[in-house]
Write an enzyme that holds these catalytic residues in place. Structure first.
Site, short mmCIF file in Angstrom:
data_model
loop_
_atom_site.label_atom_id
_atom_site.label_comp_id
_atom_site.label_asym_id
_atom_site.label_seq_id
_atom_site.Cartn_x
_atom_site.Cartn_y
_atom_site.Cartn_z
N ASP A 68 -12.14 20.12 51.68
CA ASP A 68 -13.12 20.88 50.90
C ASP A 68 -14.52 20.28 51.00
O ASP A 68 -14.71 19.19 51.52
CB ASP A 68 -12.67 20.98 49.43
CG ASP A 68 -12.26 19.63 48.84
OD1 ASP A 68 -12.53 18.59 49.46
OD2 ASP A 68 -11.66 19.62 47.76
N ASN A 137 -6.66 18.64 36.21
CA ASN A 137 -6.08 19.92 35.77
C ASN A 137 -5.04 20.44 36.77
O ASN A 137 -4.68 21.60 36.73
CB ASN A 137 -7.19 20.97 35.55
CG ASN A 137 -8.00 21.22 36.81
OD1 ASN A 137 -7.68 20.70 37.88
ND2 ASN A 137 -9.05 22.02 36.69
N HIS A 139 -5.45 20.55 40.06
CA HIS A 139 -5.97 21.20 41.26
C HIS A 139 -5.69 20.38 42.51
O HIS A 139 -5.55 19.16 42.46
CB HIS A 139 -7.45 21.58 41.13
CG HIS A 139 -8.45 20.48 41.20
ND1 HIS A 139 -9.49 20.35 40.30
CD2 HIS A 139 -8.62 19.46 42.07
CE1 HIS A 139 -10.22 19.30 40.63
NE2 HIS A 139 -9.72 18.75 41.69
N GLU A 144 -8.55 25.60 42.00
CA GLU A 144 -8.52 25.42 40.55
C GLU A 144 -7.42 26.30 39.93
O GLU A 144 -6.96 27.25 40.55
CB GLU A 144 -9.88 25.85 39.96
CG GLU A 144 -11.06 25.01 40.44
CD GLU A 144 -11.20 23.68 39.70
OE1 GLU A 144 -10.19 23.13 39.24
OE2 GLU A 144 -12.34 23.21 39.59
#
Ligand code: GLP
Length: 245
Positions: A68, A137, A139, A144
């Site tokens: 990413d 979280n 991810h 996400e």
């Protein structure tokens, strides 16, 4: 299948993960590595650099594709993932930089950037070993929590929780880019092997939910339960929600 290697701490995690990557490169010098950024893999890269310096590892035929990149960030910005990879690994080993790839955050045309990136990963025959960190979280990459799994490389809006977690690297939360290009879940899952490094109590819930919870796009890491060859190297703090042996 998910295999968990339990380690004491970040340092042991980093050594074990580097050994797994080194074995991959030794067995197949032309390996295509999927690489990750964030604080989790920094120690792994340090160990790989040390092995290279000791003459035990040769990156000359290795290719890499990063997961990413922030959208709209300059490659010269020291918070870009392009900069991070050079700084933490590529500048210190004999990898051919022409064979290293990070999504281009400077390309404003999201469709063009994402389609081209996926096509390049496919053209080289896919990733042999994908290194991943895990977000607080759940991810993976910058996938996400969402209502569905996005298959291909795509542009995402970062969640407040991720902006909050990543602001430590920027002057302020306002400076954290709001969007990123990320390999999709399908791109990540198409890797032949996946190696996840997880350290710290703040990852414990995300790790437990990823491995033991239902497979749901609300916990992107949970998709890994469907991959045939996942190794998670996790320290005691990250595994604190698992039953202790
Ligand atoms: C970042 C990256 C991920 C990384 C994760 C965890 O936002 N996009 O690839 O795995 O969050 O980061 P860290 O290892 O710093 O906790």
């Amino acid at each position: 299948m998910v295999k968990i290697i339990r380690v004491r701490d970040y340092d042991e995690m980093s050594r074990k993960a580097a050994n797994i990557i080194a074995a991959q490169i030794t067995l197949n010098p032309q390996s295509v590595l999927g690489l990750a950024t964030g604080s989790s893999p920094v120690g792994t890269y340090k160990n790989l650099v040390a092995m290279y310096e000791a003459g035990d590892l040769d990156f000359s035929e290795v290719s890499s594709y990063n997961l990413d990149e922030y959208r709209g960030i300059s490659r010269a910005n020291d918070q870009s993932y392009y900069y991070f990879m050079n700084d933490n690994l590529f500048d210190h080993v004999n990898i051919n930089k022409d064979n290293t790839h990070v999504p281009n955050g400077e390309n404003p045309d999201a469709d063009n950037e994402c389609t081209t990136y996926d096509a390049a990963v496919r053209a080289i025959g896919g990733v042999d070993l994908q290194l991943l960190g895990l977000g607080r979280n759940g991810h993976i990459g910058f996938n996400e929590p969402a209502d569905d799994f996005a298959a291909a490389t795509h542009c995402v809006d970062l969640t407040e929780s991720t902006i909050e977690a990543n602001k430590r690297f920027f002057a302020s939360a306002d400076d954290v880019p709001r969007q990123a290009y990320t390999m999709g879940i399908g791109t990540i899952m198409s890797a032949k092997k996946i190696l996840v490094v997880v350290s710290g109590a703040d990852k414990a819930e995300a790790l437990y939910n990823s491995v033991c919870g239902p497979v749901t796009p609300q916990v992107p890491g949970s998709i890994l339960q469907f991959h045939p060859d996942v190794t998670i190297v996790a320290d005691a703090d990250a595994l604190s929600k698992f039953p202790q042996e």
